[in-house]
Design a protein around this motif. Structure first.
Motif, short mmCIF file in Angstrom:
data_model
loop_
_atom_site.label_atom_id
_atom_site.label_comp_id
_atom_site.label_asym_id
_atom_site.label_seq_id
_atom_site.Cartn_x
_atom_site.Cartn_y
_atom_site.Cartn_z
N THR A 291 0.86 -0.88 -0.11
CA THR A 291 0.06 0.18 -0.34
C THR A 291 0.63 1.04 0.42
N ALA A 292 1.67 1.05 1.16
CA ALA A 292 2.55 2.02 0.98
C ALA A 292 3.46 3.04 -0.10
N PHE A 293 4.08 1.28 -0.84
CA PHE A 293 5.17 1.80 -2.72
C PHE A 293 3.60 2.07 -3.58
N ASP A 294 2.55 1.50 -3.38
CA ASP A 294 1.16 2.26 -4.61
C ASP A 294 1.57 3.57 -3.55
N GLU A 295 1.79 4.08 -3.11
CA GLU A 295 1.68 5.47 -2.16
C GLU A 295 2.92 6.02 -3.17
N ASP A 296 3.73 5.39 -3.06
CA ASP A 296 4.68 6.49 -3.86
C ASP A 296 4.70 6.13 -5.00
N ARG A 297 4.16 4.74 -5.94
CA ARG A 297 4.22 5.12 -7.35
C ARG A 297 2.90 6.70 -7.42
N ASP A 298 2.39 6.45 -7.10
CA ASP A 298 1.35 8.05 -7.37
C ASP A 298 1.81 9.20 -7.48
N ILE A 299 2.91 10.00 -6.34
CA ILE A 299 3.18 10.77 -5.82
C ILE A 299 4.27 11.29 -7.12
N ILE A 300 5.38 10.36 -7.74
CA ILE A 300 6.56 9.61 -8.33
C ILE A 300 5.74 9.75 -9.80
N THR A 301 4.63 9.02 -9.88
CA THR A 301 4.50 9.03 -11.61
C THR A 301 3.80 10.81 -11.23
N ALA A 302 3.27 11.16 -10.45
CA ALA A 302 2.65 12.37 -10.52
C ALA A 302 4.25 13.69 -10.71
N GLN A 303 5.61 13.44 -10.30
CA GLN A 303 6.28 13.75 -10.53
C GLN A 303 6.57 14.40 -11.56
N GLN A 304 7.01 13.03 -12.64
CA GLN A 304 7.69 12.56 -13.93
C GLN A 304 6.96 13.47 -14.49
N ARG A 305 5.53 13.37 -14.91
CA ARG A 305 4.07 13.76 -14.90
C ARG A 305 4.43 15.36 -15.50
N SER A 306 4.70 16.12 -13.78
CA SER A 306 5.30 17.57 -13.76
C SER A 306 6.65 17.58 -14.98
N LEU A 307 7.75 17.14 -14.50
CA LEU A 307 8.80 17.41 -15.11
C LEU A 307 9.26 17.16 -16.57
N LEU A 309 7.36 18.20 -19.31
CA LEU A 309 6.18 19.19 -19.45
C LEU A 309 7.90 20.34 -18.49
N ALA A 310 8.47 20.17 -18.29
CA ALA A 310 9.29 21.44 -18.00
C ALA A 310 10.68 20.40 -17.80
N PRO A 311 11.02 20.88 -19.26
CA PRO A 311 12.44 19.79 -19.30
C PRO A 311 13.78 20.63 -18.81
N GLY A 312 14.19 21.58 -18.45
CA GLY A 312 14.74 22.69 -18.40
C GLY A 312 14.65 23.24 -16.81
N PHE A 313 13.06 22.39 -15.77
CA PHE A 313 13.01 22.71 -14.84
C PHE A 313 14.61 22.67 -13.77
N LYS A 314 14.44 23.66 -13.14
CA LYS A 314 16.38 23.09 -12.10
C LYS A 314 15.07 23.03 -10.94
N MET A 315 15.48 21.23 -10.18
CA MET A 315 15.16 21.17 -8.27
C MET A 315 16.12 22.24 -7.65
N ILE A 316 16.04 23.00 -5.93
CA ILE A 316 16.18 23.23 -5.53
C ILE A 316 17.14 22.51 -3.82
N PRO A 317 18.01 22.46 -4.48
CA PRO A 317 18.46 21.37 -2.90
C PRO A 317 18.20 21.98 -2.07
N PHE A 318 17.84 20.87 -0.99
CA PHE A 318 17.55 21.16 0.58
C PHE A 318 18.65 20.52 0.84
N SER A 319 19.22 20.27 2.48
CA SER A 319 19.56 19.22 3.35
C SER A 319 19.12 18.08 3.13
#
Length: 345
Positions: A291-307, A309-319
């Motif tokens: 169940t938890a890994f399915d939750e991960d898949r949902d958010i990571i798949t949404a993340q990939q779709r978002s990225l 759409l913006a090939p030049g997007f620069k992620m801002i690193p945090f600690s």
């Protein structure tokens, strides 16, 4: 690009039975796996050398495989040994083979230089087969690049937010900064959360008198293998000093194997060493993880779709990104080394 001179997990041992032809794409290469009569596992490129038809839609003939497009027959070494209506078979008529090793329930495959395939490099996952531990086999297919999943596994601060009813625990867990150590082929992460509430999945399988001291200690190494010592014990019983009294211990075994640039095979199990004679406990732990890994898949798949759409997007690193940044650095270094070797630089 993918690291090639490394051992990838190609499947669970029971996926390749005594009579079936099993196909799975690994780092963009279709692979056919099957067993000869003596049970030995073989891995061939799933592509006939004649016209490129997949051998996995062919048929078994003893220890050989016949392509059902033009009838070429290949032995377990990949050599073509028969071609209908042709007496002489060109010596170059063969398909590529790959080193494979079965160890502790996982099938490992080497996609690079066969001469460099040292089985001693295969990580230890003995908990998958150890009778003192119990787990169920897990597999998930992702339609995302494997490095995004690796990022997720290298930062457990997301647990209270993505998995509040399964693996998460309290938000105090997200506030803990783990210790990150660089390894030759990856990173080691150590995270302790003291005097915290046990996560929901743990409360379902064990009675706790109160709060717990919780740990996650794991290596994440190339190509993308996570081996984790995790668990919890009643607060104040000495777990941080190594005294695991009345503890719930787990040995997570997880492997990401790229299928293509934008798809990934995810193999996992979560062995536990308590209540091992109660299959309901094992099923409950496994289902919580699924169940938890399915939750991960949902958010990571949404993340990939978002990225996408913006090939030049620069992620801002945090600690909190220290571990994933170091692992990506290790991957880039290995890719550069393999590229330099290939070009003779």
């Amino acid at each position: 690009m993918f690291v090639r001179n490394t051992w990838y997990v190609a499947g669970w041992d029971n996926e390749v039975g005594p009579g079936n032809l099993f196909s799975r794409t690994i780092i963009g290469i279709p692979v056919l796996m099957y067993r000869t009569a003596d049970g030995t596992l073989h891995a061939l490129e799933d592509r006939c050398c004649h016209r490129g038809a997949p051998l996995s839609v062919g048929r078994r003939e003893g220890d050989c495989v016949r392509c059902m497009y033009h009838g070429l027959k290949f032995d377990a070494s990949g050599q073509c040994i028969e071609a209908p209506a042709q007496q002489r078979i060109p010596p170059q008529a063969r398909v590529r083979t790959f080193p494979v090793v079965e160890r502790n329930r996982w099938i490992w495959i080497w996609m690079g230089d066969p001469e460099a395939a040292d089985p001693a490099m295969i990580p230890d996952t003995h908990w998958l087969a150890d009778p003192a531990w119990r787990s169920l086999d897990g597999y998930i297919h992702y339609d995302v690049n494997y490095l995004l999943i690796a990022d997720n596994l290298l930062d457990f601060s997301h647990l209270p937010f993505v998995h509040p009813t399964t693996l998460g625990g309290g938000e105090d867990y997200a506030a803990v900064q783990p210790r990150v150590e660089r390894l030759d082929d990856g990173v080691r992460i150590t995270r302790w959360t003291l005097d915290t509430d046990p996560p929901p999945f743990a409360r379902q399988v064990k009675n706790w008198p109160g709060k717990v001291d919780r740990w996650n200690i794991y290596n994440f190494t190339i190509p993308a293998i996570l081996l984790m010592d995790s668990g919890m014990a009643p607060t104040g019983t000495g777990a941080p000093e190594g005294h695991r009294v009345d503890a719930a211990e787990f040995r997570g075994c997880q492997a990401l194997t790229p299928e293509t640039e934008n798809s990934t095979h995810y193999f996992f199990a979560h062995p536990h060493n308590f209540a091992i004679d109660n299959p309901e406990v094992t099923r409950s732990i496994h289902q919580a993880v699924v169940t938890a890994f399915d939750e991960d898949r949902d958010i990571i798949t949404a993340q990939q779709r978002s990225l996408a759409l913006a090939p030049g997007f620069k992620m801002i690193p945090f600690s909190i990104d220290a571990a994933l940044s170091q692992f990506r650095w290790a991957v880039e270094r290995r890719l550069a080394e393999e590229s330099a070797t290939a070009t003779g630089a």
